[in-house]
Design a protein around this motif. Structure first.
Motif, PDB file in Angstrom:
ATOM      1  N   LYS A  57       0.807  -1.219   0.000  1.00 23.81           N
ATOM      2  CA  LYS A  57       0.000   0.000   0.000  1.00 23.81           C
ATOM      3  C   LYS A  57       0.843   1.273   0.000  1.00 23.81           C
ATOM      4  CE  LYS A  57      -3.156  -0.221   3.093  1.00 23.81           C
ATOM      5  NZ  LYS A  57      -4.113  -0.121   4.174  1.00 23.81           N
ATOM      6  N   THR A  58       2.091   1.170   0.458  1.00 24.48           N
ATOM      7  CA  THR A  58       2.968   2.333   0.513  1.00 24.48           C
ATOM      8  C   THR A  58       3.165   2.906  -0.883  1.00 24.48           C
ATOM      9  OG1 THR A  58       4.127   1.322   2.355  1.00 24.48           O
ATOM     10  CG2 THR A  58       5.232   3.146   1.265  1.00 24.48           C
ATOM     11  N   ASN A  59       3.036   4.189  -1.013  1.00 23.07           N
ATOM     12  CA  ASN A  59       3.192   4.825  -2.320  1.00 23.07           C
ATOM     13  C   ASN A  59       4.635   5.271  -2.519  1.00 23.07           C
ATOM     14  OD1 ASN A  59       2.476   5.851  -4.793  1.00 23.07           O
ATOM     15  ND2 ASN A  59       1.694   7.763  -3.989  1.00 23.07           N
ATOM     16  N   ARG A  60       5.547   4.277  -2.486  1.00 21.16           N
ATOM     17  CA  ARG A  60       6.969   4.566  -2.667  1.00 21.16           C
ATOM     18  C   ARG A  60       7.520   3.657  -3.756  1.00 21.16           C
ATOM     19  NH1 ARG A  60       9.551   4.017   3.134  1.00 21.16           N
ATOM     20  NH2 ARG A  60      11.259   3.455   1.757  1.00 21.16           N
ATOM     21  N   PRO A  61       8.340   4.198  -4.651  1.00 22.12           N
ATOM     22  CA  PRO A  61       8.878   3.378  -5.736  1.00 22.12           C
ATOM     23  C   PRO A  61       9.721   2.204  -5.247  1.00 22.12           C
ATOM     24  CG  PRO A  61       9.605   5.685  -5.945  1.00 22.12           C
ATOM     25  CD  PRO A  61       8.749   5.581  -4.727  1.00 22.12           C
ATOM     26  N   ASP A  62      10.362   2.319  -4.091  1.00 19.37           N
ATOM     27  CA  ASP A  62      11.184   1.208  -3.607  1.00 19.37           C
ATOM     28  C   ASP A  62      10.329   0.099  -2.974  1.00 19.37           C
ATOM     29  OD1 ASP A  62      10.589   2.850  -1.373  1.00 19.37           O
ATOM     30  OD2 ASP A  62      12.391   2.177  -0.319  1.00 19.37           O
ATOM     31  N   HIS A  63       9.025   0.273  -2.936  1.00 16.04           N
ATOM     32  CA  HIS A  63       8.113  -0.768  -2.452  1.00 16.04           C
ATOM     33  C   HIS A  63       7.392  -1.452  -3.610  1.00 16.04           C
ATOM     34  CE1 HIS A  63       7.747  -0.392   2.093  1.00 16.04           C
ATOM     35  NE2 HIS A  63       8.784   0.349   1.745  1.00 16.04           N
ATOM     36  N   TYR A 121      13.724 -12.667  -5.488  1.00 16.01           N
ATOM     37  CA  TYR A 121      14.168 -11.844  -4.357  1.00 16.01           C
ATOM     38  C   TYR A 121      14.039 -10.361  -4.695  1.00 16.01           C
ATOM     39  CZ  TYR A 121      15.813 -16.145  -2.353  1.00 16.01           C
ATOM     40  OH  TYR A 121      15.854 -17.415  -1.838  1.00 16.01           O
ATOM     41  N   TRP A 122      13.420  -9.632  -3.769  1.00 16.86           N
ATOM     42  CA  TRP A 122      13.223  -8.190  -3.920  1.00 16.86           C
ATOM     43  C   TRP A 122      14.575  -7.475  -3.892  1.00 16.86           C
ATOM     44  CZ3 TRP A 122       7.751  -7.062  -2.636  1.00 16.86           C
ATOM     45  CH2 TRP A 122       7.373  -5.764  -2.972  1.00 16.86           C
ATOM     46  N   GLY A 123      15.515  -8.028  -3.081  1.00 16.64           N
ATOM     47  CA  GLY A 123      16.864  -7.469  -3.005  1.00 16.64           C
ATOM     48  C   GLY A 123      17.012  -6.342  -2.011  1.00 16.64           C
ATOM     49  N   GLY A 150      -1.471  -6.029  -0.485  1.00 18.39           N
ATOM     50  CA  GLY A 150      -0.607  -6.381  -1.599  1.00 18.39           C
ATOM     51  C   GLY A 150      -1.380  -6.220  -2.895  1.00 18.39           C
ATOM     52  N   TYR A 151      -0.704  -5.734  -3.930  1.00 18.56           N
ATOM     53  CA  TYR A 151      -1.329  -5.516  -5.230  1.00 18.56           C
ATOM     54  C   TYR A 151      -0.473  -6.146  -6.320  1.00 18.56           C
ATOM     55  CZ  TYR A 151      -3.636  -1.712  -2.679  1.00 18.56           C
ATOM     56  OH  TYR A 151      -4.329  -0.972  -1.757  1.00 18.56           O
ATOM     57  N   VAL A 152      -1.113  -6.781  -7.294  1.00 18.83           N
ATOM     58  CA  VAL A 152      -0.429  -7.291  -8.487  1.00 18.83           C
ATOM     59  C   VAL A 152      -1.010  -6.560  -9.687  1.00 18.83           C
ATOM     60  CG1 VAL A 152      -0.075  -9.299  -9.978  1.00 18.83           C
ATOM     61  CG2 VAL A 152       0.011  -9.566  -7.514  1.00 18.83           C
ATOM     62  N   HIS A 153      -0.109  -5.957 -10.493  1.00 16.62           N
ATOM     63  CA  HIS A 153      -0.506  -5.260 -11.715  1.00 16.62           C
ATOM     64  C   HIS A 153       0.171  -5.918 -12.908  1.00 16.62           C
ATOM     65  CE1 HIS A 153      -1.291  -2.075  -8.712  1.00 16.62           C
ATOM     66  NE2 HIS A 153      -2.237  -1.706  -9.547  1.00 16.62           N
ATOM     67  N   THR A 206      15.850  -2.016   9.592  1.00 18.18           N
ATOM     68  CA  THR A 206      14.421  -2.221   9.825  1.00 18.18           C
ATOM     69  C   THR A 206      13.537  -1.537   8.785  1.00 18.18           C
ATOM     70  OG1 THR A 206      14.361  -0.357  11.345  1.00 18.18           O
ATOM     71  CG2 THR A 206      14.706  -2.537  12.307  1.00 18.18           C
ATOM     72  N   PHE A 207      14.054  -0.536   8.080  1.00 17.31           N
ATOM     73  CA  PHE A 207      13.244   0.126   7.065  1.00 17.31           C
ATOM     74  C   PHE A 207      13.223  -0.641   5.743  1.00 17.31           C
ATOM     75  CE2 PHE A 207      14.396   3.627   9.939  1.00 17.31           C
ATOM     76  CZ  PHE A 207      13.108   3.993  10.314  1.00 17.31           C
ATOM     77  N   ALA A 208      13.911  -1.769   5.683  1.00 21.55           N
ATOM     78  CA  ALA A 208      13.943  -2.564   4.462  1.00 21.55           C
ATOM     79  C   ALA A 208      12.721  -3.475   4.323  1.00 21.55           C
ATOM     80  CB  ALA A 208      15.225  -3.396   4.414  1.00 21.55           C
ATOM     81  N   TYR A 209      11.980  -3.696   5.406  1.00 23.94           N
ATOM     82  CA  TYR A 209      10.798  -4.558   5.329  1.00 23.94           C
ATOM     83  C   TYR A 209       9.753  -3.930   4.417  1.00 23.94           C
ATOM     84  CZ  TYR A 209      12.754  -7.190   9.183  1.00 23.94           C
ATOM     85  OH  TYR A 209      13.572  -7.953   9.962  1.00 23.94           O
ATOM     86  N   ILE A 210       9.022  -4.765   3.702  1.00 23.59           N
ATOM     87  CA  ILE A 210       7.959  -4.297   2.812  1.00 23.59           C
ATOM     88  C   ILE A 210       6.603  -4.376   3.516  1.00 23.59           C
ATOM     89  CG2 ILE A 210       6.654  -4.822   0.697  1.00 23.59           C
ATOM     90  CD1 ILE A 210       9.363  -3.527   0.153  1.00 23.59           C
ATOM     91  N   TRP A 211       6.291  -5.524   4.082  1.00 23.25           N
ATOM     92  CA  TRP A 211       4.951  -5.782   4.608  1.00 23.25           C
ATOM     93  C   TRP A 211       4.847  -5.335   6.058  1.00 23.25           C
ATOM     94  CZ3 TRP A 211       2.320  -6.511   0.469  1.00 23.25           C
ATOM     95  CH2 TRP A 211       2.926  -7.126  -0.624  1.00 23.25           C
ATOM     96  N   ASN A 212       3.897  -4.445   6.341  1.00 20.59           N
ATOM     97  CA  ASN A 212       3.661  -3.975   7.710  1.00 20.59           C
ATOM     98  C   ASN A 212       3.171  -5.121   8.579  1.00 20.59           C
ATOM     99  OD1 ASN A 212       4.299  -1.392   6.853  1.00 20.59           O
ATOM    100  ND2 ASN A 212       2.176  -0.871   6.423  1.00 20.59           N
TER     101      ASN A 212
END
Length: 158
Positions: A77-83, A113-115, A132-135, A120-126
């Motif tokens: 859900k985060t609106n960040r390109p690194d997510h 792998y996301w890489g 989660g979204y798939v496009h 701690t700020f490297a985690y994706i999922w809260n």
């Protein structure tokens, strides 16, 4: 008042009580998020690679044909390109699954792998709630899965 003959009454009752089926059953998305493991073992911690790889999302090809996932994206859900995880050259076989892990590793036919790294700020999922979204490559939303619980480690999205 006129009554219906007994056999006709039974037919009318059966028709009235029959379950109504939708005109068209909801089709599964071609690529479906089947599970998100959002509370990796040992987290929160310092973002060690083993812990980062302990959080992941699993996608399934629900069709009877292989799908080229080049350009498809998985994001939260985060609106960040690194997510945003963007698939490179990768084909997911018919009925097969692929697990996208947050940390670093060597990509295989079943695991990507996301890489991510960097604490701690490297985690994706809260750990309490996220989506989660798939496009597909054109940006069309194909599937999504939300959760809202810190009492469990994962969500079954099927």
């Amino acid at each position: 008042m006129r009554s219906l003959p007994l056999p006709l009454s039974a037919v009318a009752l059966a028709v009235a009580l029959a379950p109504v089926a939708p005109a068209q059953a909801a089709a599964l998305p071609a690529i479906q998020i089947v599970k998100i493991y959002y509370n990796s073992p040992g987290s929160p911690d310092n973002g060690a690679n083993a812990s980062l790889n302990g959080e992941w999302a699993q996608l399934k090809n629900t069709t009877r044909r292989a799908i080229n996932l080049r350009g498809w994206t998985l994001r939260d859900k985060t609106n960040r390109p690194d997510h945003v995880y963007r698939f490179g050259a990768f084909t997911l076989g018919a009925g097969k699954t692929v697990t996208v892990r947050t940390g670093k590793g060597r990509d295989t036919a079943t695991t990507r792998y996301w890489g991510r790294a960097g604490g701690t700020f490297a985690y994706i999922w809260n750990q309490t709630s996220d989506t989660g979204y798939v496009h597909n490559p054109t940006g069309k939303l194909v599937d999504s899965c939300s959760y809202n619980s810190s009492r469990v480690e994962w969500v079954d999205c099927r």
